[in-house]
Design an enzyme around this catalytic site. Structure first.
Site, PDB file in Angstrom:
ATOM      1  N   GLU A  53      -7.944  14.795   1.340  1.00  0.00           N
ATOM      2  CA  GLU A  53      -8.684  14.584   0.093  1.00  0.00           C
ATOM      3  C   GLU A  53      -9.864  13.651   0.320  1.00  0.00           C
ATOM      4  O   GLU A  53     -10.907  13.798  -0.285  1.00  0.00           O
ATOM      5  CB  GLU A  53      -7.764  13.940  -0.959  1.00  0.00           C
ATOM      6  CG  GLU A  53      -6.671  14.859  -1.481  1.00  0.00           C
ATOM      7  CD  GLU A  53      -7.207  15.949  -2.397  1.00  0.00           C
ATOM      8  OE1 GLU A  53      -8.272  15.758  -3.000  1.00  0.00           O
ATOM      9  OE2 GLU A  53      -6.535  16.995  -2.497  1.00  0.00           O
ATOM     10  N   ARG A  71      -5.985 -16.563  13.432  1.00  0.00           N
ATOM     11  CA  ARG A  71      -4.619 -16.434  12.923  1.00  0.00           C
ATOM     12  C   ARG A  71      -3.654 -16.058  14.042  1.00  0.00           C
ATOM     13  O   ARG A  71      -2.545 -16.537  14.117  1.00  0.00           O
ATOM     14  CB  ARG A  71      -4.612 -15.352  11.843  1.00  0.00           C
ATOM     15  CG  ARG A  71      -3.878 -15.785  10.614  1.00  0.00           C
ATOM     16  CD  ARG A  71      -3.868 -14.818   9.453  1.00  0.00           C
ATOM     17  NE  ARG A  71      -3.941 -13.411   9.701  1.00  0.00           N
ATOM     18  CZ  ARG A  71      -4.972 -12.646   9.326  1.00  0.00           C
ATOM     19  NH1 ARG A  71      -6.012 -13.174   8.730  1.00  0.00           N
ATOM     20  NH2 ARG A  71      -4.963 -11.342   9.559  1.00  0.00           N
ATOM     21  N   HIS A 135       0.877   4.569   9.777  1.00  0.00           N
ATOM     22  CA  HIS A 135      -0.151   3.841  10.534  1.00  0.00           C
ATOM     23  C   HIS A 135      -0.077   4.207  12.013  1.00  0.00           C
ATOM     24  O   HIS A 135       1.002   4.297  12.574  1.00  0.00           O
ATOM     25  CB  HIS A 135       0.060   2.329  10.431  1.00  0.00           C
ATOM     26  CG  HIS A 135      -0.202   1.776   9.072  1.00  0.00           C
ATOM     27  ND1 HIS A 135      -0.227   0.436   8.802  1.00  0.00           N
ATOM     28  CD2 HIS A 135      -0.477   2.383   7.887  1.00  0.00           C
ATOM     29  CE1 HIS A 135      -0.481   0.226   7.524  1.00  0.00           C
ATOM     30  NE2 HIS A 135      -0.627   1.402   6.944  1.00  0.00           N
ATOM     31  N   GLU A 154      -7.614   1.900  14.270  1.00  0.00           N
ATOM     32  CA  GLU A 154      -6.427   1.965  13.403  1.00  0.00           C
ATOM     33  C   GLU A 154      -6.614   3.108  12.419  1.00  0.00           C
ATOM     34  O   GLU A 154      -7.645   3.196  11.747  1.00  0.00           O
ATOM     35  CB  GLU A 154      -6.240   0.655  12.631  1.00  0.00           C
ATOM     36  CG  GLU A 154      -4.950   0.696  11.795  1.00  0.00           C
ATOM     37  CD  GLU A 154      -4.839  -0.435  10.787  1.00  0.00           C
ATOM     38  OE1 GLU A 154      -3.909  -1.238  10.922  1.00  0.00           O
ATOM     39  OE2 GLU A 154      -5.676  -0.503   9.869  1.00  0.00           O
ATOM     40  N   ALA A 166      -1.302   1.324  -3.205  1.00  0.00           N
ATOM     41  CA  ALA A 166      -1.725   0.292  -2.241  1.00  0.00           C
ATOM     42  C   ALA A 166      -2.999  -0.419  -2.710  1.00  0.00           C
ATOM     43  O   ALA A 166      -3.108  -1.639  -2.596  1.00  0.00           O
ATOM     44  CB  ALA A 166      -1.943   0.913  -0.866  1.00  0.00           C
ATOM     45  N   GLU A 169      -2.031  -2.670  -5.690  1.00  0.00           N
ATOM     46  CA  GLU A 169      -1.192  -3.791  -5.238  1.00  0.00           C
ATOM     47  C   GLU A 169      -2.068  -4.829  -4.543  1.00  0.00           C
ATOM     48  O   GLU A 169      -1.893  -6.033  -4.711  1.00  0.00           O
ATOM     49  CB  GLU A 169      -0.108  -3.250  -4.287  1.00  0.00           C
ATOM     50  CG  GLU A 169       0.919  -4.280  -3.878  1.00  0.00           C
ATOM     51  CD  GLU A 169       0.657  -4.864  -2.506  1.00  0.00           C
ATOM     52  OE1 GLU A 169       1.463  -5.671  -2.070  1.00  0.00           O
ATOM     53  OE2 GLU A 169      -0.370  -4.528  -1.866  1.00  0.00           O
ATOM     54  N   HIS A 170      -3.030  -4.346  -3.764  1.00  0.00           N
ATOM     55  CA  HIS A 170      -3.946  -5.227  -3.048  1.00  0.00           C
ATOM     56  C   HIS A 170      -4.760  -6.062  -4.041  1.00  0.00           C
ATOM     57  O   HIS A 170      -4.921  -7.270  -3.876  1.00  0.00           O
ATOM     58  CB  HIS A 170      -4.878  -4.369  -2.174  1.00  0.00           C
ATOM     59  CG  HIS A 170      -5.661  -5.161  -1.186  1.00  0.00           C
ATOM     60  ND1 HIS A 170      -6.991  -5.444  -1.370  1.00  0.00           N
ATOM     61  CD2 HIS A 170      -5.314  -5.732  -0.021  1.00  0.00           C
ATOM     62  CE1 HIS A 170      -7.419  -6.160  -0.339  1.00  0.00           C
ATOM     63  NE2 HIS A 170      -6.423  -6.347   0.502  1.00  0.00           N
TER      64      HIS A 170
HETATM   65  P1  0O2 Z   1      -7.150  -5.347   5.817  1.00  0.00           P
HETATM   66  O1  0O2 Z   1      -8.050  -6.312   5.172  1.00  0.00           O
HETATM   67  O2  0O2 Z   1      -6.785  -4.188   4.926  1.00  0.00           O
HETATM   68  O3  0O2 Z   1      -7.601  -4.891   7.174  1.00  0.00           O
HETATM   69  P2  0O2 Z   1      -1.825  -6.607  12.256  1.00  0.00           P
HETATM   70  O4  0O2 Z   1      -1.932  -7.883  11.445  1.00  0.00           O
HETATM   71  O5  0O2 Z   1      -2.761  -5.525  11.751  1.00  0.00           O
HETATM   72  O6  0O2 Z   1      -1.971  -6.830  13.730  1.00  0.00           O
HETATM   73  P3  0O2 Z   1       0.449  -5.693  10.858  1.00  0.00           P
HETATM   74  O7  0O2 Z   1       0.102  -6.481   9.642  1.00  0.00           O
HETATM   75  O8  0O2 Z   1       1.896  -5.678  11.270  1.00  0.00           O
HETATM   76  O9  0O2 Z   1      -0.350  -6.133  12.140  1.00  0.00           O
HETATM   77  O10 0O2 Z   1      -0.077  -4.221  10.704  1.00  0.00           O
HETATM   78  P4  0O2 Z   1       0.365  -3.153   9.646  1.00  0.00           P
HETATM   79  O11 0O2 Z   1       1.699  -3.440   9.065  1.00  0.00           O
HETATM   80  O12 0O2 Z   1       0.183  -1.845  10.361  1.00  0.00           O
HETATM   81  O13 0O2 Z   1      -0.717  -3.345   8.491  1.00  0.00           O
HETATM   82  C1  0O2 Z   1      -2.061  -3.158   8.748  1.00  0.00           C
HETATM   83  C2  0O2 Z   1      -2.844  -2.842   7.491  1.00  0.00           C
HETATM   84  O14 0O2 Z   1      -2.099  -2.030   6.583  1.00  0.00           O
HETATM   85  C3  0O2 Z   1      -3.242  -4.055   6.670  1.00  0.00           C
HETATM   86  O15 0O2 Z   1      -4.407  -4.590   7.230  1.00  0.00           O
HETATM   87  C4  0O2 Z   1      -3.485  -3.418   5.298  1.00  0.00           C
HETATM   88  O16 0O2 Z   1      -4.725  -2.725   5.266  1.00  0.00           O
HETATM   89  C5  0O2 Z   1      -2.390  -2.381   5.234  1.00  0.00           C
HETATM   90  N1  0O2 Z   1      -1.163  -2.953   4.633  1.00  0.00           N
HETATM   91  C6  0O2 Z   1      -0.054  -3.345   5.288  1.00  0.00           C
HETATM   92  N2  0O2 Z   1       0.867  -3.797   4.416  1.00  0.00           N
HETATM   93  C7  0O2 Z   1       0.329  -3.667   3.193  1.00  0.00           C
HETATM   94  C8  0O2 Z   1       0.835  -3.961   1.871  1.00  0.00           C
HETATM   95  O17 0O2 Z   1       1.948  -4.433   1.668  1.00  0.00           O
HETATM   96  N3  0O2 Z   1       0.002  -3.694   0.822  1.00  0.00           N
HETATM   97  C9  0O2 Z   1      -1.245  -3.186   1.001  1.00  0.00           C
HETATM   98  N4  0O2 Z   1      -1.993  -2.959  -0.088  1.00  0.00           N
HETATM   99  N5  0O2 Z   1      -1.750  -2.899   2.231  1.00  0.00           N
HETATM  100  C10 0O2 Z   1      -0.971  -3.141   3.307  1.00  0.00           C
HETATM  101  P5  0O2 Z   1      -4.752  -6.114   7.106  1.00  0.00           P
HETATM  102  O18 0O2 Z   1      -5.358  -6.539   8.408  1.00  0.00           O
HETATM  103  O19 0O2 Z   1      -3.558  -6.905   6.628  1.00  0.00           O
HETATM  104  O20 0O2 Z   1      -5.839  -6.179   5.996  1.00  0.00           O
END
Ligand code: 0O2
Length: 241
Positions: A53, A71, A135, A154, A166, A169-170
């Site tokens: 989509e 971090r 992912h 990614e 998502a 929630e964000h």
């Molecule tokens: P942004 O600003 O979106 O890029 P990592 O920190 O990436 O090395 P992590 O957190 O274990 O490892 O990776 P994961 O679980 O694959 O999550 C990566 C991304 O998925 C996040 O990127 C978010 O974009 C999304 N995501 C993961 N969990 C959630 C959630 O609970 N809610 C929402 N809305 N999005 C989620 P970043 O880098 O955290 O942020």
């Protein structure tokens, strides 16, 4: 990240180093986007509809890259950042149905020049807050004039309903700097369950209409029922806690 750290790194690098570093991620995104568009069109040719989509992409800003590097306590050099921050290039694909999410994922995995480095199935195993998405961290060669840069990208693949959840929630988290009250965590989980119910219904209707039209439902690519039952069980389990 303090401005000082950003300035420190900038001082060690020429403007060209930084530009080239970030440009490679843009090229990696371009390559993966081209692949996704080809796969989408081929899929449409075979199955008579587009599984995708929407596709969106971004290269992380240098500020967010450095924040994440800090971090993760990783050294502030381009080489270390390249190896440790694997989401500098990010692509989000929204699909029509859950089966399409897996079909698109499988098609991408089959590409000879794509190496899957990490695979997280938050659809079969949703996060405790209800987050659902597939992912992958993939590695793709980017051919420059004087080198081949193997670059991480990614890829997040999910349905429109999962994406809707998502995104909202964000936003809700963004406004709430403190711990989220239990009432809202519960309601968000319930909303995730509603999104799943919607996905399942749409998929069922789609399959039934396809059956009437005499079209292939792609069960040879992926059997969605299997994933859905695990998924629903898991979300119900999360809701009880
Ligand atoms: P942004 O600003 O979106 O890029 P990592 O920190 O990436 O090395 P992590 O957190 O274990 O490892 O990776 P994961 O679980 O694959 O999550 C990566 C991304 O998925 C996040 O990127 C978010 O974009 C999304 N995501 C993961 N969990 C959630 C959630 O609970 N809610 C929402 N809305 N999005 C989620 P970043 O880098 O955290 O942020």
């Amino acid at each position: 990240m303090t401005t000082a750290s950003l300035d420190d790194l900038k001082m060690q690098l020429t403007r060209n180093d930084l530009l080239k570093f970030l440009m490679i991620y843009k090229f990696a995104i371009d390559e993966v986007n081209t692949k996704i568009n080809i796969l989408n069109e081929e899929f449409k040719y075979i199955h008579d509809y587009n599984p995708i989509e929407n596709i969106s992409s971004r290269v992380k800003s240098s500020e967010s890259i450095l924040q994440k590097a800090k971090r993760k306590k990783c050294e502030l050099s381009l080489e270390t950042i390249k190896e440790n921050i694997k989401d500098i290039a990010g692509i989000r694909i929204t699909c029509s149905f859950i089966s399409d999410v897996y079909a698109v994922c499988e098609m991408l995995q089959k590409q000879k020049d794509i190496e899957v480095i990490e695979y997280k199935d938050y659809i079969k195993y949703p996060k405790p807050n209800g987050y659902q998405s597939l992912h992958m961290i993939i590695k793709i060669p980017v051919f420059m004039s004087d080198s081949v840069e193997h670059t991480y990208v990614e890829v997040q693949i999910r349905t429109i309903a999962m994406d809707f959840w998502a995104s909202l929630e964000h936003k809700i988290y963004y406004k709430f700097n403190e711990a989220i009250p239990e009432k809202f965590t519960r309601e968000l989980k319930e909303a995730a369950l509603s999104a799943l119910a919607l996905d399942k219904n749409m998929e069922r209707i789609h399959k039934e209409v396809n059956a009437i039209k005499g079209l292939d439902t792609r069960s040879h690519i992926f059997e969605p029922e299997a994933a859905n039952s695990v998924n629903e069980g898991k979300i119900h389990e999360l809701l009880r806690h």
